[in-house]
Design a protein around this motif. Structure first.
Motif, PDB file in Angstrom:
ATOM      1  N   HIS A 428       0.843  -1.643  -0.046  1.00 46.29           N
ATOM      2  CA  HIS A 428      -0.052  -0.406  -0.167  1.00 46.29           C
ATOM      3  C   HIS A 428       0.652   1.504  -0.225  1.00 46.29           C
ATOM      4  O   HIS A 428       1.453   2.246   1.167  1.00 46.29           O
ATOM      5  N   MET A 429       1.296   1.483  -0.992  1.00 46.48           N
ATOM      6  CA  MET A 429       2.412   2.788  -1.394  1.00 46.48           C
ATOM      7  C   MET A 429       1.938   3.889  -1.696  1.00 46.48           C
ATOM      8  O   MET A 429       2.520   5.341  -0.831  1.00 46.48           O
ATOM      9  N   VAL A 430       0.770   4.725  -1.398  1.00 47.98           N
ATOM     10  CA  VAL A 430       0.263   6.013  -1.618  1.00 47.98           C
ATOM     11  C   VAL A 430      -1.244   4.922  -1.608  1.00 47.98           C
ATOM     12  O   VAL A 430      -2.430   4.554  -1.198  1.00 47.98           O
ATOM     13  N   GLN A 431      -0.833   6.574  -0.610  1.00 52.92           N
ATOM     14  CA  GLN A 431      -2.346   6.501   1.070  1.00 52.92           C
ATOM     15  C   GLN A 431      -2.743   7.871   0.972  1.00 52.92           C
ATOM     16  O   GLN A 431      -1.832   8.775   0.881  1.00 52.92           O
ATOM     17  N   ALA A 432      -4.423   8.183   0.465  1.00 52.87           N
ATOM     18  CA  ALA A 432      -4.697   9.263   0.764  1.00 52.87           C
ATOM     19  C   ALA A 432      -4.110  10.171  -0.080  1.00 52.87           C
ATOM     20  O   ALA A 432      -3.493  11.945  -0.390  1.00 52.87           O
ATOM     21  N   GLY A 433      -3.213  10.286  -1.464  1.00 61.92           N
ATOM     22  CA  GLY A 433      -2.934  10.557  -2.524  1.00 61.92           C
ATOM     23  C   GLY A 433      -1.492  10.824  -2.562  1.00 61.92           C
ATOM     24  O   GLY A 433      -1.108  11.781  -3.895  1.00 61.92           O
ATOM     25  N   ARG A 434      -0.986  10.449  -2.097  1.00 65.57           N
ATOM     26  CA  ARG A 434       0.396  10.432  -1.800  1.00 65.57           C
ATOM     27  C   ARG A 434       1.020   9.361  -1.548  1.00 65.57           C
ATOM     28  O   ARG A 434       0.695   8.514  -0.630  1.00 65.57           O
ATOM     29  N   HIS A 435       2.366   9.922  -2.101  1.00 64.72           N
ATOM     30  CA  HIS A 435       3.697   8.220  -1.417  1.00 64.72           C
ATOM     31  C   HIS A 435       4.506   8.478   0.109  1.00 64.72           C
ATOM     32  O   HIS A 435       3.744   9.263   0.417  1.00 64.72           O
ATOM     33  N   ILE A 436       4.200   7.154   0.487  1.00 66.01           N
ATOM     34  CA  ILE A 436       4.403   6.971   1.980  1.00 66.01           C
ATOM     35  C   ILE A 436       5.805   7.725   1.718  1.00 66.01           C
ATOM     36  O   ILE A 436       5.948   8.184   3.254  1.00 66.01           O
ATOM     37  N   ARG A 437       6.413   7.001   1.294  1.00 63.51           N
ATOM     38  CA  ARG A 437       8.086   8.230   1.454  1.00 63.51           C
ATOM     39  C   ARG A 437       8.135   9.302   0.252  1.00 63.51           C
ATOM     40  O   ARG A 437       9.068   9.384   0.014  1.00 63.51           O
ATOM     41  N   ARG A 438       6.788  10.043   0.294  1.00 62.52           N
ATOM     42  CA  ARG A 438       7.861  10.738  -0.739  1.00 62.52           C
ATOM     43  C   ARG A 438       8.473  12.315  -0.125  1.00 62.52           C
ATOM     44  O   ARG A 438       9.151  13.013  -1.035  1.00 62.52           O
ATOM     45  N   GLU A 439       8.721  12.509   0.840  1.00 63.10           N
ATOM     46  CA  GLU A 439       9.415  13.903   1.707  1.00 63.10           C
ATOM     47  C   GLU A 439      10.739  13.314   1.122  1.00 63.10           C
ATOM     48  O   GLU A 439      11.822  13.826   0.410  1.00 63.10           O
ATOM     49  N   ASP A 440      11.351  12.254   1.429  1.00 65.26           N
ATOM     50  CA  ASP A 440      12.928  12.275   1.637  1.00 65.26           C
ATOM     51  C   ASP A 440      13.064  11.252  -0.149  1.00 65.26           C
ATOM     52  O   ASP A 440      14.110  12.378  -0.410  1.00 65.26           O
TER      53      ASP A 440
END
Length: 456
Positions: A428-440
């Motif tokens: 489950h890599m995209v949650q609420a429209g954002r990748h779970i590691r988007r910032e890094d």
């Protein structure tokens, strides 16, 4: 075990309501139960769809987006002038750069709704064509990016031997791609070792780059390496390419491939925007997938794929982001259909009596992309990898819309901001429209872009 409960879901046999989907520990769909009450611990989805594979990507080109839209000294700018700019750009890229760029590309793919990256990987060597100590160093960076992002990966090392059909030597820029068949076999074996570190849903194939870049011996060697795995190849993309192949081989590219190559369901032929009607029909009947990249094909002025004739002959297609100038699943699908409308002065070009345009586009892209990726996915059905996409906010336009109309609203009236969740083989890599590691991932990509801007 994960459980998703969807108010509506597009299953392999059509739409269903109040659907419970169980994902087992291996990442496959274990059970599907329509008309079921929502389990207490289930993840809620408004609309659950099969998430397609992005079947054609050159990850490193993402960092060129926005850099090639000025007119050069050539009064008729074209694919060929763009390609010269690309060669100059890639000279600056290090393995660390490629890993950061690939991770950013894969993150954007997931956020757009793709579950799998089929990487047509041809940036193999260092400056001046010198192999790295690990000949598959760059492939290792693509696999490392996939481990970071959680996307499914089908990796296609590319055989690229010549600068044209006269077997001329590779020019500056191309030399980072180059291998003869023997060294390519070493590269293939080393790439397989890196890929083995990824989850079980990863896959591998080969990609003889094009008839311009491989000869008959190289093509046969690449096919032999692939075995039952996917085989991808650029074909009939540009008018100048067609002319060069016809002059050298005595036949147009598609005609030559049909007469000299055992095309079947392992194959994905990329672009095919320069085909005659008889070529379109004959190629469709081989079972090969047409790998379409409508945004890139529009950007480069390639031409328009004859999707109507292709589908009438039973052909399958899938969607890729190619140059990654813009990674947008709904826009790729919309652009494909709009190209047919513009050419034929029609509307709802790909719609059928029982399926709307949006449903045809999504279902066919999911099925064809799975075939091209060599991946057991492409639909919401038990036993397949849980490659899933959940839509949520369709805005005021989407109020009270269900079934095919949901897809038509997303593709033609909204955009990929409506993608809320994405699972790749159950991850489950995209949650609420954002990748779970988007910032890094974004921070690493931004550092590369700052350095390239400073050095460029």
């Amino acid at each position: 075990m994960q459980v998703i409960w969807a108010k509506q879901a597009l299953l392999g046999d059509g739409w269903a309501r109040d659907v419970s989907v169980e994902i087992d520990a291996s990442g496959r769909i274990g059970a599907i139960t329509p008309d079921s009450p929502r389990p207490a611990a289930a993840h809620l989805a408004e609309t659950l769809l099969p998430a397609p594979a992005n079947l054609h990507s050159h990850a490193f080109q993402r960092a060129m987006a926005g850099l090639t839209e000025r007119r050069g000294p050539d009064p008729r700018d074209s694919f060929w002038t763009w390609r010269r700019l690309m060669y100059r750009f890639l000279d600056q890229l290090t393995p660390d750069d490629v890993q950061a760029i690939a991770a950013f590309v894969q993150m954007e793919m997931l956020e757009a709704g793709y579950a799998t990256n089929v990487e047509f990987h041809y940036l193999h060597h260092g400056a001046n064509g010198q192999p790295y100590q690990d000949i598959a160093e760059m492939a290792a960076r693509i696999t490392a990016a996939s481990a970071d992002t959680g996307i499914g990966l089908t990796l296609l090392p590319v055989l690229y031997s010549y600068g044209g059909l006269d077997r001329r030597a590779l020019v500056a820029g191309q030399d980072r791609f180059g291998n003869d068949p023997d060294r390519f076999a070493q590269l293939y074996e080393a790439t397989a070792r890196h890929l083995a570190t990824l989850p079980a849903d990863s896959a591998m194939g080969v990609a003889p780059h094009s008839l311009r870049a491989v000869d008959r011996h190289g093509l046969e060697a690449a096919i032999a390496l692939a075995g039952p795995g996917p085989i991808h190849m650029h074909l009939a993309e540009q008018i100048a390419e067609v002319d060069e192949v016809q002059a050298a081989l005595g036949a147009r590219p598609v005609e030559w491939m049909l007469a000299n190559t055992p095309l079947d369901t392992r194959w994905c032929l990329i672009h095919c925007t320069q085909m005659e009607p008889h070529e379109t029909t004959a190629l469709a009947r081989t079972g090969a997938v047409a790998g379409l990249c409508p945004i890139t094909e529009s950007s480069l002025g390639d031409g328009i794929f004859d999707a109507l004739r292709w589908r009438a002959a039973g052909g399958r297609f899938g969607i890729g982001s190619d140059s990654n100038i813009r990674i947008a699943l709904s826009e790729e699908l919309r652009t494909l259909d709009y190209s047919q409308r513009l050419r034929d002065h029609s509307r709802a070009a790909l719609a059928e009596n029982a399926r709307s345009t949006g449903r045809v586009l999504l279902e066919e892209a999911a099925r064809g992309g799975a075939q091209a990726a060599g991946r057991n996915s492409g639909a919401i059905a038990t036993g397949l990898w849980a490659d899933l996409l959940a839509l949520d906010d369709l805005g005021p336009d989407g109020q009270e819309r269900t079934g095919d109309m949901t897809l038509d609203t997303w593709i033609f009236a909204r955009d990929d901001r409506s993608v809320r969740d994405v699972w790749a083989a159950g991850r489950h890599m995209v949650q609420a429209g954002r990748h779970i590691r988007r910032e890094d991932i974004t921070a690493s990509y931004a550092r590369v872009m700052r350095r390239l801007a400073h050095e460029g």
